[in-house]
Design an enzyme around this catalytic site. Structure first.
Site, PDB file in Angstrom:
ATOM      1  N   ILE A  13       0.824  -1.211   0.000  1.00  0.00           N
ATOM      2  CA  ILE A  13       0.000   0.000   0.000  1.00  0.00           C
ATOM      3  C   ILE A  13       0.864   1.270   0.000  1.00  0.00           C
ATOM      4  CG2 ILE A  13      -2.004  -1.118   1.017  1.00  0.00           C
ATOM      5  CD1 ILE A  13      -1.190   0.042   3.736  1.00  0.00           C
ATOM      6  N   GLY A  14       2.166   1.085  -0.227  1.00  0.00           N
ATOM      7  CA  GLY A  14       3.017   2.253  -0.464  1.00  0.00           C
ATOM      8  C   GLY A  14       3.663   2.866   0.770  1.00  0.00           C
ATOM      9  N   GLY A  15       3.868   2.062   1.810  1.00  0.00           N
ATOM     10  CA  GLY A  15       4.510   2.580   3.024  1.00  0.00           C
ATOM     11  C   GLY A  15       5.872   3.210   2.728  1.00  0.00           C
ATOM     12  N   ASP A  34       4.145  -4.869  -7.426  1.00  0.00           N
ATOM     13  CA  ASP A  34       3.469  -5.780  -6.488  1.00  0.00           C
ATOM     14  C   ASP A  34       2.455  -6.618  -7.267  1.00  0.00           C
ATOM     15  OD1 ASP A  34       3.135  -5.549  -3.069  1.00  0.00           O
ATOM     16  OD2 ASP A  34       1.805  -6.877  -4.202  1.00  0.00           O
ATOM     17  N   ILE A  57       7.848  -9.967  -9.468  1.00  0.00           N
ATOM     18  CA  ILE A  57       9.200  -9.436  -9.629  1.00  0.00           C
ATOM     19  C   ILE A  57      10.023 -10.374 -10.526  1.00  0.00           C
ATOM     20  CG2 ILE A  57      11.346  -9.040  -8.321  1.00  0.00           C
ATOM     21  CD1 ILE A  57       9.348  -7.859  -6.119  1.00  0.00           C
ATOM     22  N   GLU A  58       9.809 -11.680 -10.361  1.00  0.00           N
ATOM     23  CA  GLU A  58      10.536 -12.657 -11.194  1.00  0.00           C
ATOM     24  C   GLU A  58      10.172 -12.516 -12.671  1.00  0.00           C
ATOM     25  OE1 GLU A  58       8.570 -12.972  -8.515  1.00  0.00           O
ATOM     26  OE2 GLU A  58       8.225 -15.111  -8.249  1.00  0.00           O
ATOM     27  N   SER A  76      10.397  -4.471   0.780  1.00  0.00           N
ATOM     28  CA  SER A  76       9.970  -5.279   1.929  1.00  0.00           C
ATOM     29  C   SER A  76       9.579  -6.655   1.415  1.00  0.00           C
ATOM     30  CB  SER A  76       8.730  -4.709   2.609  1.00  0.00           C
ATOM     31  OG  SER A  76       8.674  -3.334   2.596  1.00  0.00           O
ATOM     32  N   CYS A  79       7.493 -11.620   4.419  1.00  0.00           N
ATOM     33  CA  CYS A  79       8.139 -11.925   5.696  1.00  0.00           C
ATOM     34  C   CYS A  79       7.781 -13.301   6.243  1.00  0.00           C
ATOM     35  CB  CYS A  79       7.782 -10.849   6.706  1.00  0.00           C
ATOM     36  SG  CYS A  79       6.009 -10.631   6.879  1.00  0.00           S
ATOM     37  N   SER A 376       2.142  -3.962   6.286  1.00  0.00           N
ATOM     38  CA  SER A 376       2.868  -2.744   5.934  1.00  0.00           C
ATOM     39  C   SER A 376       3.895  -2.378   7.015  1.00  0.00           C
ATOM     40  CB  SER A 376       1.859  -1.625   5.704  1.00  0.00           C
ATOM     41  OG  SER A 376       2.495  -0.530   5.125  1.00  0.00           O
TER      42      SER A 376
HETATM   43  N1  SAH Z   1       5.918  -2.407   2.250  1.00  0.00           N
HETATM   44  C1  SAH Z   1       4.616  -2.798   1.781  1.00  0.00           C
HETATM   45  C2  SAH Z   1       4.181  -4.187   2.160  1.00  0.00           C
HETATM   46  C3  SAH Z   1       5.086  -5.297   1.805  1.00  0.00           C
HETATM   47  S1  SAH Z   1       4.366  -6.881   2.177  1.00  0.00           S
HETATM   48  C4  SAH Z   1       3.584  -1.781   2.267  1.00  0.00           C
HETATM   49  O1  SAH Z   1       3.952  -0.722   2.744  1.00  0.00           O
HETATM   50  O2  SAH Z   1       2.396  -2.085   2.200  1.00  0.00           O
HETATM   51  C5  SAH Z   1       4.984  -7.813   0.845  1.00  0.00           C
HETATM   52  C6  SAH Z   1       4.312  -7.508  -0.486  1.00  0.00           C
HETATM   53  O3  SAH Z   1       4.998  -8.250  -1.477  1.00  0.00           O
HETATM   54  C7  SAH Z   1       2.849  -7.933  -0.580  1.00  0.00           C
HETATM   55  O4  SAH Z   1       2.080  -6.822  -0.938  1.00  0.00           O
HETATM   56  C8  SAH Z   1       2.839  -8.971  -1.687  1.00  0.00           C
HETATM   57  O5  SAH Z   1       1.709  -8.890  -2.521  1.00  0.00           O
HETATM   58  C9  SAH Z   1       4.096  -8.645  -2.467  1.00  0.00           C
HETATM   59  N2  SAH Z   1       4.721  -9.774  -3.173  1.00  0.00           N
HETATM   60  C10 SAH Z   1       5.001 -10.987  -2.661  1.00  0.00           C
HETATM   61  N3  SAH Z   1       5.645 -11.750  -3.573  1.00  0.00           N
HETATM   62  C11 SAH Z   1       5.761 -10.984  -4.691  1.00  0.00           C
HETATM   63  C12 SAH Z   1       6.355 -11.216  -5.972  1.00  0.00           C
HETATM   64  N4  SAH Z   1       6.910 -12.381  -6.259  1.00  0.00           N
HETATM   65  N5  SAH Z   1       6.321 -10.218  -6.871  1.00  0.00           N
HETATM   66  C13 SAH Z   1       5.742  -9.025  -6.570  1.00  0.00           C
HETATM   67  N6  SAH Z   1       5.170  -8.766  -5.366  1.00  0.00           N
HETATM   68  C14 SAH Z   1       5.185  -9.725  -4.439  1.00  0.00           C
END
Ligand code: SAH
Length: 408
Positions: A13-15, A34, A57-58, A76, A79, A376
């Site tokens: 959500i863009g933290g 994402d 991302i891959e 991020s 986790c 987040s």
């Molecule tokens: N920092 C973010 C939250 C990160 S949580 C915030 O502020 O909201 C991890 C995020 O990674 C999740 O939204 C999930 O959808 C995304 N994610 C997980 N695996 C992914 C992948 N392989 N490619 C792209 N996004 C991924």
């Protein structure tokens, strides 16, 4: 000086984007990535002009990464593979695959980024994935420092202990660099202005952190859990710690982060009251602490975050002491007197340091909001770390350093 070109991976959500704004570092998010559709809708709602790649991302090739020509990565990674209560699948967990892909790509980029900031849960610091991350950035000649930090150390009444790594492409170490150590405090150069985090009422000044903890009014009996009656499933130590936290005037009260209005929809259901009465972590608007809010908040009770006692004049000890041997309906009636409610998503966003203008699209359900916020991060904590990371950026020497990083 050109603004930094930032790549925001796992943008949720863009933290990270909010933290970048708060840090006031001249920067432009060139792409956010994402796969989560609901998160992406929230991201677009708040950053309609940012280039958002709704894909894995891959699925992004080295060439595509190179084209983005970024000089900072904020990320991020998921986790779950590293949480202390999880299975700790670490590298073998399929959710780590995308991060391993990033580590594989990083050294092969045409131009290494100048800055990296990574956030993850406590537990990441002992993972093999972290070891590979360190090996990779060391091989690329980054200077780096790791941290375990919680917003409570910035005077925010919320615990959210998280792992952070900041890395910079330069030959000189950071002035605060402590090789082999994970820092539990912000480096000294961070200056937190009082009032900065007052969300609701700017006139409520955040007290300056000076000297040892001071017990406030009515705390003479509350300061020691040892004398207090244990009416819930808590140890004396836990209770003592909670009282200490509530007496720490360097931390703001929760009331600065609360919303007004009709909160009936957030009241705990009677069956939850009955079933979980002894397990709830109950705070009051005057408390100076709250538990980490996780993505299960609002759906599961135990360990997902604190609940708020809104009937402030009711003595919680008296209610709990009177419960013994009562039939269920009467127990519910007694517990209902406390008017316990969940924190609203907006209140959690406030505690997480999201700015007042942050919002959700109307169609995002309350459960989805809790879920997204639980995943987040604390915006203020990241903003402070970004300030530390980019300290001196824009100065003449730094500028030439940036130019010399090109590997072309
Ligand atoms: N920092 C973010 C939250 C990160 S949580 C915030 O502020 O909201 C991890 C995020 O990674 C999740 O939204 C999930 O959808 C995304 N994610 C997980 N695996 C992914 C992948 N392989 N490619 C792209 N996004 C991924």
């Amino acid at each position: 000086m050109e603004p930094l070109r930032v790549l925001e991976l796992y943008s949720g959500i863009g933290g990270m984007h909010h933290a970048l704004r708060e840090s006031r570092i001249p920067a432009h998010v060139v792409a956010a990535v994402d796969v989560n559709t609901v998160a992406n809708e929230v991201y677009k709602h708040n950053f309609p002009h940012t280039h958002l790649l709704a894909k894995t991302i891959e699925g992004i090739s080295l060439e595509e990464f190179d084209k983005l020509s970024f000089n900072m990565i904020l990320m991020s990674p998921p986790c779950q593979p590293f949480t202390r209560i999880g299975l700790q699948g670490d590298m073998t967990d399929p959710r780590t695959r995308s991060f391993l892909y990033i580590l594989d790509i990083l050294p092969r980029l045409q131009k290494l980024p100048n800055y990296i900031l990574l956030e993850n849960v406590k537990g990441f610091e002992v993972s093999s994935t972290r070891e590979l991350l360190i090996q990779t950035i060391e091989a690329c000649d980054f200077q780096y420092q790791e941290f375990l930090l919680s917003p409570s150390s910035l005077g925010i009444p919320n615990s959210r202990l998280r792992y952070f790594l900041i890395a910079k492409l330069q030959s000189e170490p950071f002035p605060f660099q402590a090789p082999g150590q994970i820092l539990m405090e912000f480096p000294k150069i961070v200056t937190v202005e009082p009032q900065k985090y007052a969300v609701v009422d700017k006139s409520k000044l955040r007290a300056k952190r000076t000297g040892p903890r001071i017990c406030t009014e009515s705390s003479s009996t509350q300061c020691s859990g040892k004398d207090a009656i244990l009416f819930k499933l808590e140890t004396a130590e836990e209770m003592d710690r909670k009282h200490q936290q509530d007496s720490d005037v360097s931390v703001q009260m929760l009331k600065d982060f609360l919303e007004d209005g009709d909160m009936d929809q957030y009241l705990l259901a009677p069956r939850s009251l009955l079933r979980y009465a002894l397990l709830l972590d109950i705070v009051r608007p005057t408390s100076r602490r709250s538990m980490c809010f996780t993505k299960g908040y609002g759906s599961y009770i135990e360990g997902t975050g604190s609940v708020l006692q809104t009937a402030e004049d009711v003595q919680i000890e008296n209610i709990y002491k009177s419960l013994t041997d009562l039939p269920p309906e009467e127990k519910i009636a007694k517990l209902s007197m406390l008017k316990l409610r969940y924190f609203t998503p907006k209140e959690i966003a406030n505690l997480h340091g999201f700015p007042p203008e942050f919002g959700f699209p109307e169609k995002t359900t309350v459960k989805q909001r809790y879920r997204l916020l639980g995943n987040s991060l604390n915006v203020h904590v990241v903003a402070e770390l970004l300030t530390v990371l980019c300290e001196g950026w824009g100065s003449a020497s730094e500028g030439s350093q940036c130019a010399s990083n090109s590997r072309q």
